[in-house]
Design an enzyme around this catalytic site. Structure first.
Site, PDB file in Angstrom:
ATOM      1  N   TYR A  56       6.624 -21.055   3.768  1.00 20.11           N
ATOM      2  CA  TYR A  56       5.847 -20.227   4.438  1.00 20.11           C
ATOM      3  C   TYR A  56       4.674 -19.687   3.531  1.00 20.11           C
ATOM      4  O   TYR A  56       4.962 -19.096   2.557  1.00 20.11           O
ATOM      5  CB  TYR A  56       6.554 -19.021   5.257  1.00 20.11           C
ATOM      6  CG  TYR A  56       5.453 -18.240   5.889  1.00 20.11           C
ATOM      7  CD1 TYR A  56       4.698 -18.664   6.881  1.00 20.11           C
ATOM      8  CD2 TYR A  56       4.843 -17.078   5.587  1.00 20.11           C
ATOM      9  CE1 TYR A  56       3.594 -17.887   7.755  1.00 20.11           C
ATOM     10  CE2 TYR A  56       4.007 -16.081   6.023  1.00 20.11           C
ATOM     11  CZ  TYR A  56       3.568 -16.661   7.166  1.00 20.11           C
ATOM     12  OH  TYR A  56       2.405 -15.913   7.746  1.00 20.11           O
ATOM     13  N   HIS A  86      -9.628 -13.502   7.723  1.00 18.53           N
ATOM     14  CA  HIS A  86      -9.015 -12.039   7.927  1.00 18.53           C
ATOM     15  C   HIS A  86      -9.655 -10.964   7.663  1.00 18.53           C
ATOM     16  O   HIS A  86      -9.479  -9.759   7.857  1.00 18.53           O
ATOM     17  CB  HIS A  86      -7.566 -11.928   7.234  1.00 18.53           C
ATOM     18  CG  HIS A  86      -6.372 -12.930   7.676  1.00 18.53           C
ATOM     19  ND1 HIS A  86      -6.788 -14.186   7.972  1.00 18.53           N
ATOM     20  CD2 HIS A  86      -5.219 -12.610   7.794  1.00 18.53           C
ATOM     21  CE1 HIS A  86      -5.609 -14.722   8.556  1.00 18.53           C
ATOM     22  NE2 HIS A  86      -4.600 -13.575   8.533  1.00 18.53           N
ATOM     23  N   ASN A 198      -0.856  -9.844   2.072  1.00 22.32           N
ATOM     24  CA  ASN A 198       0.143  -9.027   2.570  1.00 22.32           C
ATOM     25  C   ASN A 198       0.510  -8.118   1.644  1.00 22.32           C
ATOM     26  O   ASN A 198       0.171  -8.039   0.702  1.00 22.32           O
ATOM     27  CB  ASN A 198       1.393 -10.002   2.510  1.00 22.32           C
ATOM     28  CG  ASN A 198       1.735 -10.921   3.744  1.00 22.32           C
ATOM     29  OD1 ASN A 198       2.720 -11.728   3.564  1.00 22.32           O
ATOM     30  ND2 ASN A 198       0.809 -10.603   4.769  1.00 22.32           N
ATOM     31  N   TYR A 280       4.835  37.130  13.620  1.00 26.13           N
ATOM     32  CA  TYR A 280       5.418  36.054  13.075  1.00 26.13           C
ATOM     33  C   TYR A 280       4.633  35.138  12.042  1.00 26.13           C
ATOM     34  O   TYR A 280       4.866  34.571  11.320  1.00 26.13           O
ATOM     35  CB  TYR A 280       5.920  34.927  14.075  1.00 26.13           C
ATOM     36  CG  TYR A 280       6.909  35.555  14.874  1.00 26.13           C
ATOM     37  CD1 TYR A 280       7.421  36.906  14.685  1.00 26.13           C
ATOM     38  CD2 TYR A 280       7.518  34.606  15.809  1.00 26.13           C
ATOM     39  CE1 TYR A 280       8.790  37.092  15.480  1.00 26.13           C
ATOM     40  CE2 TYR A 280       8.611  35.012  16.308  1.00 26.13           C
ATOM     41  CZ  TYR A 280       9.242  36.034  16.313  1.00 26.13           C
ATOM     42  OH  TYR A 280      10.049  36.557  17.392  1.00 26.13           O
ATOM     43  N   ARG A 283       5.246  37.396   9.080  1.00 22.00           N
ATOM     44  CA  ARG A 283       6.805  37.493   8.603  1.00 22.00           C
ATOM     45  C   ARG A 283       7.238  36.054   8.459  1.00 22.00           C
ATOM     46  O   ARG A 283       8.372  36.008   7.615  1.00 22.00           O
ATOM     47  CB  ARG A 283       7.279  38.300   9.890  1.00 22.00           C
ATOM     48  CG  ARG A 283       8.653  38.776   9.241  1.00 22.00           C
ATOM     49  CD  ARG A 283       9.652  39.163  10.531  1.00 22.00           C
ATOM     50  NE  ARG A 283       8.731  39.625  11.893  1.00 22.00           N
ATOM     51  CZ  ARG A 283       9.479  39.912  12.767  1.00 22.00           C
ATOM     52  NH1 ARG A 283      10.716  39.447  13.063  1.00 22.00           N
ATOM     53  NH2 ARG A 283       8.886  40.284  14.047  1.00 22.00           N
ATOM     54  N   PHE A 329       6.389  -6.443   4.457  1.00 24.23           N
ATOM     55  CA  PHE A 329       4.937  -6.060   4.527  1.00 24.23           C
ATOM     56  C   PHE A 329       4.860  -5.135   5.627  1.00 24.23           C
ATOM     57  O   PHE A 329       4.070  -4.253   6.027  1.00 24.23           O
ATOM     58  CB  PHE A 329       4.128  -7.119   4.951  1.00 24.23           C
ATOM     59  CG  PHE A 329       4.703  -8.132   5.952  1.00 24.23           C
ATOM     60  CD1 PHE A 329       5.051  -7.727   7.128  1.00 24.23           C
ATOM     61  CD2 PHE A 329       4.949  -9.306   5.526  1.00 24.23           C
ATOM     62  CE1 PHE A 329       5.736  -8.491   7.993  1.00 24.23           C
ATOM     63  CE2 PHE A 329       5.578 -10.297   6.394  1.00 24.23           C
ATOM     64  CZ  PHE A 329       5.865 -10.018   7.704  1.00 24.23           C
ATOM     65  N   GLU A 413       4.129 -12.114  15.708  1.00 24.58           N
ATOM     66  CA  GLU A 413       4.145 -10.590  15.033  1.00 24.58           C
ATOM     67  C   GLU A 413       4.476  -9.646  16.439  1.00 24.58           C
ATOM     68  O   GLU A 413       3.370  -9.020  16.698  1.00 24.58           O
ATOM     69  CB  GLU A 413       2.978 -10.284  14.378  1.00 24.58           C
ATOM     70  CG  GLU A 413       3.072 -11.155  13.285  1.00 24.58           C
ATOM     71  CD  GLU A 413       1.446 -11.401  12.294  1.00 24.58           C
ATOM     72  OE1 GLU A 413       0.568 -10.455  12.696  1.00 24.58           O
ATOM     73  OE2 GLU A 413       1.242 -12.256  11.486  1.00 24.58           O
TER      74      GLU A 413
END
Length: 502
Positions: A56, A86, A198, A280, A283, A329, A413
């Site tokens: 792959y 990409h 990746n 608060y 405190r 990844f 994916e």
């Protein structure tokens, strides 16, 4: 001290990274890393030559195209097409310090010898870091799963002489930057584009920068909270260590001890109090600030593991004669931690705003809105509005990104982390908390003036004196936006001993 940081298997931590960035250290590969990278590449080359088994991303397509075989003569084109296709990020520019850290973290991940990249490619990334050739990267486009694909594609484009880089504060063509620095473009070999794209370095860089700031903001929240405690003339009994030893959360104990240390020798703290209890927001500083500290520690451990890991795919194991396609990844560990940290830091800002609200209320001998002649002057009325607005925005930003997912790559994916969205909104919350603490500091030091001639501790006197050199006392109305901005600059410029931070 050495101005070189050697990339090796030695653990990277926040302190080391902060030092590299602050001292502008150069990167250099150790002999160990060179051996690891070369061994991995040699193994991969032999594997491709001697076997026709599909691997792959090496001799196949990507994502849902993983079953499409690629001929040997097209392996370089395959990798370079990957980077180009990409590179489709959008949105705002990623800050340059984060881009620089992305380069460092990508080099670190590739140096372990499980990625199959060529030594020249890693060295060129180091050249970019050392020469401040910082690729233009955009903050939108990553799903935080198949790696931070779009941001890392923009990070890798200049290797090919494509895309854009920063030259100071201007943007120039990458080819021009390479020529200017007498560098040639890289020809990507098998798997290299995939190894570059990746990975979780976009999420990781945002998270590391946020964490470095978070450790500092946590410390400063304690300092500024201590000023507010004396400004509001509070009891110190809630900070007694006995209270916290019976509920021994680490951050709670640390916060209470720190507050007592900051207020040691305070004349105000030693005065007899008319008020039996305090709100608060004063405190419960140990419980609230302390819980945030525990989240910061948890997130730091998560990111320490991540930035010292291999997060590309597939992973190469020369000693075992294996190339394994996995899912390192996937950003789920980071996404969850980033969302958790976002919520925790938001709470520092939330309780800070509540202290501001109490300080301006005309209580405990303080004038309304902390100004002389209230009515004629509005004083600190509207800085509290601003703080309230920012706190509300933080609540909206704290909606978890990690609970979302969306299907991509034609169903291949089918679960993603959305860690990139968690990372970018976290940085906005960090910036907001810096503003909120600046507003509290403005109010607390103003209120402290009205406690004179009784004084706070010597440590806090020194701290407030330094602040007053930047932001003077407000005896009448002025443009307080300037004071808030100057206060943020003051906070950002403070050098705090790393031993007190990490």
């Amino acid at each position: 001290m050495s101005q070189i940081h050697y990339i090796s298997s030695e653990i990277l931590d926040l302190k080391t990274i902060a030092t590299i960035l602050e001292e502008h250290k150069k990167l250099q590969l150790s002999e160990e890393s060179i051996l690891n990278i070369n061994t991995s590449r040699t193994y991969l080359d032999k594997k491709i030559k001697n076997s026709k088994t599909p691997v792959y991303g090496v001799n196949t397509g990507f994502g849902s195209l993983c079953n499409v075989a690629i001929q040997d003569e097209n392996l370089t084109k395959l990798q370079e097409n990957l980077v180009r296709s990409h590179a489709c990020g959008t949105g705002d520019y990623v800050p340059k310090d984060i881009v620089k850290l992305m380069l460092l973290l990508k080099v670190q991940s590739l140096s372990y010898g499980h990625s199959g990249v060529h030594i020249n490619t890693v060295q060129r990334l180091i050249d970019f870091f050392n020469l401040d050739i910082l690729p233009v990267v955009y903050n939108q486009g990553s799903l935080g799963a198949s790696g931070d694909l779009a941001p890392l594609a923009h990070l890798a484009l200049p290797l090919l002489g494509e895309g854009e880089v920063w030259s100071g504060d201007t943007i120039i063509n990458a080819r021009e930057a390479l020529k200017k620095n007498k560098l040639s473009k890289i020809t990507l070999q098998s798997k290299e584009g995939l190894a570059l794209l990746n990975g979780t370095q976009f999420m990781s860089a945002y998270g590391v920068i946020a964490l470095i700031k978070a450790h500092k903001l946590s410390y400063l929240a304690d300092v500024i909270g201590a000023i507010s405690i004396d400004a509001f003339n509070c009891n110190l009994s809630p900070f007694n260590p006995l209270v916290h030893y019976v509920r021994p959360h680490r951050g709670q104990i640390k916060t209470a001890a720190r507050i007592l240390s900051f207020l040691d020798d305070s004349e105000i703290a030693a005065t007899e109090k008319e008020n039996v209890q305090d709100p608060y927001s004063f405190r419960c500083i140990p419980q609230v600030h302390g819980a945030t500290k525990d989240v910061i520690d948890f997130t730091t451990k998560t990111f320490k593991t991540e930035i010292n890991s291999v997060t590309d795919n597939p992973n190469i194991f020369p000693a075992d004669d294996l190339i394994i396609s996995g899912g390192n990844f996937h950003g789920q560990p980071l996404a969850l931690a980033l969302d958790y940290l976002c919520i925790a830091l938001s709470e520092l800002g939330s309780i800070s705003e509540r202290r501001v609200y109490q300080l301006i209320g005309g209580l405990r001998g303080l004038p309304p809105f902390l100004v002389d002649s209230p009515g004629l002057n509005s004083g600190m009325m509207i800085p509290q509005y601003t703080a309230a607005s920012i706190v509300s925005q933080n609540k909206q930003l704290c909606t978890p990104a990690s609970v979302d997912s969306i299907v991509s790559s034609n169903g291949q994916e089918d679960h993603v982390s959305m860690g990139a969205n968690a990372a970018t909104k976290l940085l906005k919350v960090v910036e907001n908390v810096e503003t909120l603490l600046s507003i509290e500091l403005l109010n607390a030091v103003q209120a402290l003036h009205y406690r004179q001639p009784i004084h706070t501790s010597s440590f806090l006197q020194s701290f407030t004196k330094s602040y007053r050199e930047v932001v003077p006392f407000a005896d009448e109305d002025r443009i307080f936006a300037n004071d808030i901005k100057l206060g943020k600059t003051f906070i950002g410029s403070l050098n705090i001993d790393p031993e007190d931070l990490y």
